[in-house]
Design an enzyme around this catalytic site. Structure first.
Site, PDB file in Angstrom:
ATOM      1  N   LYS A   1       2.081 -10.219  -3.370  1.00 51.51           N
ATOM      2  CA  LYS A   1       3.419  -9.861  -3.833  1.00 51.51           C
ATOM      3  C   LYS A   1       4.332 -11.063  -4.039  1.00 51.51           C
ATOM      4  O   LYS A   1       5.122 -11.106  -4.989  1.00 51.51           O
ATOM      5  CB  LYS A   1       4.061  -8.862  -2.875  1.00 51.51           C
ATOM      6  CG  LYS A   1       3.350  -7.512  -2.861  1.00 51.51           C
ATOM      7  CD  LYS A   1       4.014  -6.515  -1.942  1.00 51.51           C
ATOM      8  CE  LYS A   1       3.265  -5.188  -1.963  1.00 51.51           C
ATOM      9  NZ  LYS A   1       3.921  -4.157  -1.129  1.00 51.51           N
TER      10      LYS A   1
ATOM     11  N   SER B   1      -3.826   4.168  -5.415  1.00 52.52           N
ATOM     12  CA  SER B   1      -2.991   4.054  -6.613  1.00 52.52           C
ATOM     13  C   SER B   1      -3.659   4.588  -7.881  1.00 52.52           C
ATOM     14  O   SER B   1      -3.007   5.281  -8.673  1.00 52.52           O
ATOM     15  CB  SER B   1      -2.544   2.602  -6.810  1.00 52.52           C
ATOM     16  OG  SER B   1      -1.612   2.240  -5.805  1.00 52.52           O
TER      17      SER B   1
ATOM     18  N   TYR C   1      -1.337   2.774   5.183  1.00 48.23           N
ATOM     19  CA  TYR C   1      -1.812   4.162   5.236  1.00 48.23           C
ATOM     20  C   TYR C   1      -3.307   4.153   5.480  1.00 48.23           C
ATOM     21  O   TYR C   1      -3.957   3.115   5.402  1.00 48.23           O
ATOM     22  CB  TYR C   1      -1.460   4.921   3.953  1.00 48.23           C
ATOM     23  CG  TYR C   1      -2.113   4.403   2.698  1.00 48.23           C
ATOM     24  CD1 TYR C   1      -3.337   4.899   2.257  1.00 48.23           C
ATOM     25  CD2 TYR C   1      -1.499   3.420   1.934  1.00 48.23           C
ATOM     26  CE1 TYR C   1      -3.947   4.427   1.110  1.00 48.23           C
ATOM     27  CE2 TYR C   1      -2.092   2.940   0.781  1.00 48.23           C
ATOM     28  CZ  TYR C   1      -3.308   3.442   0.367  1.00 48.23           C
ATOM     29  OH  TYR C   1      -3.905   2.960  -0.772  1.00 48.23           O
TER      30      TYR C   1
ATOM     31  N   PRO D   1       8.116 -17.374  13.442  1.00 46.55           N
ATOM     32  CA  PRO D   1       9.567 -17.158  13.415  1.00 46.55           C
ATOM     33  C   PRO D   1      10.243 -17.666  12.145  1.00 46.55           C
ATOM     34  O   PRO D   1      11.217 -17.073  11.684  1.00 46.55           O
ATOM     35  CB  PRO D   1      10.058 -17.922  14.653  1.00 46.55           C
ATOM     36  CG  PRO D   1       8.877 -18.014  15.556  1.00 46.55           C
ATOM     37  CD  PRO D   1       7.692 -18.118  14.648  1.00 46.55           C
TER      38      PRO D   1
ATOM     39  N   ASN E   1       6.154  -6.085  -6.731  1.00 45.48           N
ATOM     40  CA  ASN E   1       5.017  -5.167  -6.635  1.00 45.48           C
ATOM     41  C   ASN E   1       4.768  -4.410  -7.940  1.00 45.48           C
ATOM     42  O   ASN E   1       3.794  -3.672  -8.042  1.00 45.48           O
ATOM     43  CB  ASN E   1       5.233  -4.160  -5.494  1.00 45.48           C
ATOM     44  CG  ASN E   1       6.130  -2.997  -5.902  1.00 45.48           C
ATOM     45  OD1 ASN E   1       7.091  -3.182  -6.644  1.00 45.48           O
ATOM     46  ND2 ASN E   1       5.825  -1.814  -5.410  1.00 45.48           N
TER      47      ASN E   1
ATOM     48  N   GLN F   1       6.940   4.874  -4.595  1.00 41.06           N
ATOM     49  CA  GLN F   1       7.059   3.616  -5.335  1.00 41.06           C
ATOM     50  C   GLN F   1       6.217   3.657  -6.593  1.00 41.06           C
ATOM     51  O   GLN F   1       6.576   3.059  -7.609  1.00 41.06           O
ATOM     52  CB  GLN F   1       6.702   2.411  -4.446  1.00 41.06           C
ATOM     53  CG  GLN F   1       5.259   2.299  -3.987  1.00 41.06           C
ATOM     54  CD  GLN F   1       4.326   1.708  -5.032  1.00 41.06           C
ATOM     55  OE1 GLN F   1       4.767   1.019  -5.953  1.00 41.06           O
ATOM     56  NE2 GLN F   1       3.041   1.993  -4.890  1.00 41.06           N
TER      57      GLN F   1
ATOM     58  N   GLY G   1       6.399 -10.682   5.492  1.00 46.80           N
ATOM     59  CA  GLY G   1       5.678 -10.990   4.260  1.00 46.80           C
ATOM     60  C   GLY G   1       6.193 -10.185   3.085  1.00 46.80           C
ATOM     61  O   GLY G   1       7.320  -9.672   3.102  1.00 46.80           O
TER      62      GLY G   1
ATOM     63  N   ASP H   1       9.135  -1.039  -3.815  1.00 43.61           N
ATOM     64  CA  ASP H   1       8.759  -0.660  -2.447  1.00 43.61           C
ATOM     65  C   ASP H   1       9.940  -0.090  -1.666  1.00 43.61           C
ATOM     66  O   ASP H   1       9.823   0.942  -0.993  1.00 43.61           O
ATOM     67  CB  ASP H   1       8.191  -1.866  -1.696  1.00 43.61           C
ATOM     68  CG  ASP H   1       6.738  -2.138  -2.038  1.00 43.61           C
ATOM     69  OD1 ASP H   1       6.063  -1.229  -2.550  1.00 43.61           O
ATOM     70  OD2 ASP H   1       6.283  -3.272  -1.786  1.00 43.61           O
TER      71      ASP H   1
END
Length: 282
Positions: A67, A18, A220, A155, A88, A249, A130, A103
């Site tokens: 987040k 970033s 990534y 779950p 984010n 983003q 998440g 995102d």
């Protein structure tokens, strides 16, 4: 008074692209950008964010694992952040934080504009529930997918994400251990950290894949290698990491902070050329 500052918060954060991305955007647009990476544990995140604001911080990106915590710390939020339950992108307004989630917009733009995918009518499997998964789920539904199936090793988390989408019959949850019963998908998205750094690899039933399946990891770099290796072994038609989503983003965040949306193709190409191993959204 300190100069306006921007940052990305996460743990770990040393790998983050970033700062490089925002520096490149600023250079291309003729805007001076002070943007850095700040590592903070979950317990220290709130205090670190306030210290950042006190030192001139006016905007921030937030990555794993903060987040959902960032969402709770915002006084106001955009509708897409509210729907996701995760933030984010932060913008300082007065003495409080305003939260957004870029995102989903970043992922959809990367898949459609850069990779030429038509998301309409596709069955989509989303692995994880998440902050990263919450960020992209609403945008995928808005992009016209046929069905979203969310699977998570806990779950209850998958159920909560599906309930938050408010689209019964179109957004569904599934047990991780029963994925082979879900049929096949045209798009499989990994929003988990499964296989990251533990040497165990990544394993899913091959029955999830059909002749059109695209596999996407929101990670990534090295973190995306296990899932992408599985995608290649499963003969997925396409497989992408999250670098393109990260760049897109980031451009959405940059526009909110500086009033202009930078071009992304040159920055994306430069990052790819810089390191062939760059293969998650921040």
């Amino acid at each position: 008074m300190s100069a306006a500052r921007y940052a990305v918060f996460g743990q770990p954060i040393a790998h983050s692209q970033s700062p490089r991305i925002h520096a490149a955007f600023g250079e291309a647009e003729g805007i001076a950008v002070d943007y850095r990476a700040i590592e903070a544990t979950p317990a220290a995140f709130a205090a670190a964010l306030e210290a950042f604001a006190a030192d001139g911080g006016v905007g921030a990106n937030v990555t794993l694992p903060h987040k959902e915590a960032a969402f709770a710390l915002c006084a106001t939020r955009t509708s897409r952040a509210q729907r996701a339950g995760a933030v984010n992108t932060l913008l300082r307004k007065g003495q409080a934080w305003h939260g957004d989630n870029t995102d989903g917009a970043g992922l959809v733009r990367d898949l459609t504009a850069r990779h030429g995918l038509d998301l309409r009518g596709r069955r989509v499997l989303l692995l994880g529930a998440g902050g990263a998964a919450r960020g992209v789920a609403p945008a995928l539904l808005d992009a016209g997918i046929l069905e979203l199936v969310v699977a998570n090793r806990t779950p209850e988390r998958a159920d909560a994400l599906v309930d938050a989408m408010g689209e019964p019959g179109r957004a569904l949850s599934a047990y991780w251990d029963a994925l082979r019963e879900q049929g096949d998908f045209e798009l499989i998205i990994n929003a988990t950290a499964a296989g990251r750094g533990d040497g165990a690899g990544f394993s899913l039933p091959l029955s999830l894949v059909n002749s059109l399946t695209t596999a996407v990891d929101l990670n990534y770099g090295e973190a995306a290698i296990p899932f992408l290796a599985w995608a290649r072994a499963a003969a997925c038609r396409n497989s992408f990491d999250g670098l393109g989503m990260l760049v897109e983003q980031a451009a959405e965040s940059f526009q909110q902070w500086h009033g202009v949306r930078p071009r992304t193709d040159d920055v994306y190409a430069a990052l790819r050329a810089r390191d062939a191993l760059l293969v998650t959204a921040d």
